[in-house]
Design an enzyme around this catalytic site. Structure first.
Site, mmCIF file in Angstrom:
data_model
loop_
_atom_site.group_PDB
_atom_site.id
_atom_site.type_symbol
_atom_site.label_atom_id
_atom_site.label_comp_id
_atom_site.label_asym_id
_atom_site.label_seq_id
_atom_site.Cartn_x
_atom_site.Cartn_y
_atom_site.Cartn_z
ATOM 1 N N TYR A 1 6.550 0.197 8.382
ATOM 2 C CA TYR A 1 5.807 0.080 6.903
ATOM 3 C C TYR A 1 4.392 -0.728 7.276
ATOM 4 O O TYR A 1 3.458 -0.117 6.712
ATOM 5 C CB TYR A 1 6.949 -0.734 6.368
ATOM 6 C CG TYR A 1 6.396 -0.865 4.815
ATOM 7 C CD1 TYR A 1 6.440 0.112 3.983
ATOM 8 C CD2 TYR A 1 5.659 -2.037 4.421
ATOM 9 C CE1 TYR A 1 5.910 0.028 2.273
ATOM 10 C CE2 TYR A 1 5.107 -2.164 3.361
ATOM 11 C CZ TYR A 1 5.344 -1.306 2.319
ATOM 12 O OH TYR A 1 4.908 -1.428 1.061
ATOM 13 N N GLY B 1 4.380 2.690 -9.807
ATOM 14 C CA GLY B 1 3.785 4.139 -10.178
ATOM 15 C C GLY B 1 3.850 4.395 -11.918
ATOM 16 O O GLY B 1 3.112 4.629 -12.710
ATOM 17 N N THR C 1 1.181 9.784 -7.462
ATOM 18 C CA THR C 1 2.455 9.983 -6.424
ATOM 19 C C THR C 1 3.345 8.750 -6.560
ATOM 20 O O THR C 1 2.815 7.695 -6.605
ATOM 21 C CB THR C 1 2.052 10.306 -5.081
ATOM 22 O OG1 THR C 1 1.601 9.153 -4.300
ATOM 23 C CG2 THR C 1 0.880 11.346 -4.852
ATOM 24 N N GLY C 2 4.679 9.308 -6.515
ATOM 25 C CA GLY C 2 5.625 8.045 -6.713
ATOM 26 C C GLY C 2 5.719 7.518 -8.083
ATOM 27 O O GLY C 2 5.699 6.230 -8.345
ATOM 28 N N ALA C 3 5.418 8.349 -9.022
ATOM 29 C CA ALA C 3 5.246 7.811 -10.483
ATOM 30 C C ALA C 3 6.648 7.734 -11.434
ATOM 31 O O ALA C 3 6.392 7.529 -12.468
ATOM 32 C CB ALA C 3 4.181 8.753 -11.262
ATOM 33 N N SER D 1 9.238 5.518 -11.060
ATOM 34 C CA SER D 1 9.546 4.190 -11.131
ATOM 35 C C SER D 1 8.606 2.952 -10.463
ATOM 36 O O SER D 1 7.451 3.511 -10.127
ATOM 37 C CB SER D 1 11.071 3.944 -10.776
ATOM 38 O OG SER D 1 10.998 4.267 -9.384
#
Length: 339
Positions: free
Chosen positions: A193, A15, A8-10, A12
């Site tokens: 966060y 990732g 996931t979040g690949a 940039s």
């Protein structure tokens, strides 16, 4: 048998760097880039295929901050694959980070400067929002959406006679002091966060306790201080121009300044090569870079209470039931209104 890996979040940062490293390690694996922005995901896929034309790289539309998107993506994954070997939970957000300028300059010229940059402790606050599901955005994206994805994909992750891996991208910013079980979503705080990352550390421990017997193993990594889009959003660009030479200098004296996404992905890649049963469920695996530029991985014990992690797991299961019920009600209302 070729391995199936979902990241996931690949599109940039860490990732994408992980995807490059995985394909270099095993050109036969089937890699799935699970991303919110499909235009960027396609660009990332093209970049990967430019260097490895025979690679098998799939795309999946996934916004982990949306319950409906997670459920839809999970159905597509189950239709596409018959198992999952690795699920890298890397997507995350830090919205509108605000820097305490006074604390920044005070720390910049103190003996605490390395810890300040490495952890952002006492330096950052964020303004969180509520999403369309009625959840806090940071909590939903960094933790709950990934939890829901795991729950949906259990048939592929907990396959009899095989093992699978879930790997969370956590942070050195994960802090017990930022998390409150009474405010799990961090509605009333200023460090969502940090809270969400500490919660993911706890959840990983709970997943191991519940799922190891079914062949699912969970691990947590810290990428170190990496310069990504998320990091660059913390300070104005002119600040980074001023302090980057200073940061490269500090790197000589500390191994936590990995700085590049490739270096930050070290622990993620290292875990790809390990026997899951040999790993410590209470350890966070840190990406580290020596002053001479050598990358390596080192485990550090997490400050986690087992009973507290179990309470979190139970509360997330309860929340899952609640959001599914609300989604069903919204869907029914739309059908009644002919939408």
């Amino acid at each position: 048998m070729d391995r199936v890996v979902i990241v996931t979040g690949a599109n940039s940062g860490i990732g994408l760097a992980l995807c490059e490293r995985l394909l270099a390690e095993d050109g036969q694996l089937r890699l799935c880039l699970a991303c919110r922005n499909m235009q960027r995901a396609e660009a990332a896929r093209s970049a990967l295929l430019a260097s490895r034309t025979d690679a098998r790289v799939d795309l999946l539309h996934l916004d982990v901050g949306s319950v409906e998107s997670v459920l839809t993506a999970a159905q597509e994954v189950k239709a596409r694959y018959n198992r999952i070997d690795f699920l890298y939970l890397n997507a995350g957000i830090m919205p509108n980070p605000q820097v305490n300028v006074k604390a920044f300059f005070k720390g910049l010229f103190s003996s605490n400067v390395i810890n300040m940059f490495a952890t952002a402790e006492g330096l950052l606050t964020q303004q969180d929002l509520v999403n369309s599901d009625g959840l806090q955005e940071v909590f939903a994206t960094n933790l709950f959406g990934h939890f829901l994805l795991i729950r949906e994909l259990e048939p592929l992750l907990c396959e009899a006679g095989s093992t699978s891996r879930v790997v969370w991208t956590s942070s050195s910013n994960a802090s017990r002091s930022a998390f409150s079980m009474e405010d799990m979503q961090h509605k009333n705080g200023t460090e969502p966060y940090s809270s969400s990352k500490y919660a993911s550390d706890m959840l990983s421990l709970a997943l191991n306790r519940h799922k190891n017997s079914q062949g699912l193993f969970s691990s947590v990594i810290c990428p170190g201080l990496v310069m990504t889009n998320l990091t660059y959003g913390i300070l104005p660009s002119f600040f980074w121009t001023l302090i980057m030479p200073f940061m490269w200098l500090i790197r000589i004296f500390t191994n936590t300044f990995t700085l590049t996404p490739y270096n930050g992905a070290e622990a993620l890649h290292w875990l790809f090569l390990q026997d899951p049963e040999s790993l410590d469920p209470r350890a966070k695996y840190h990406s580290l870079t020596s002053g001479l530029g050598r990358n390596y991985t080192q485990p550090q014990q997490m400050d986690i209470d087992e009973e507290m992690s179990e309470v979190l797991y139970t509360k997330l299961v309860e929340l899952e039931k609640e959001v599914r019920r609300k989604l069903s009600e919204r869907t029914a209302d739309k059908e009644d209104n002919g939408e």
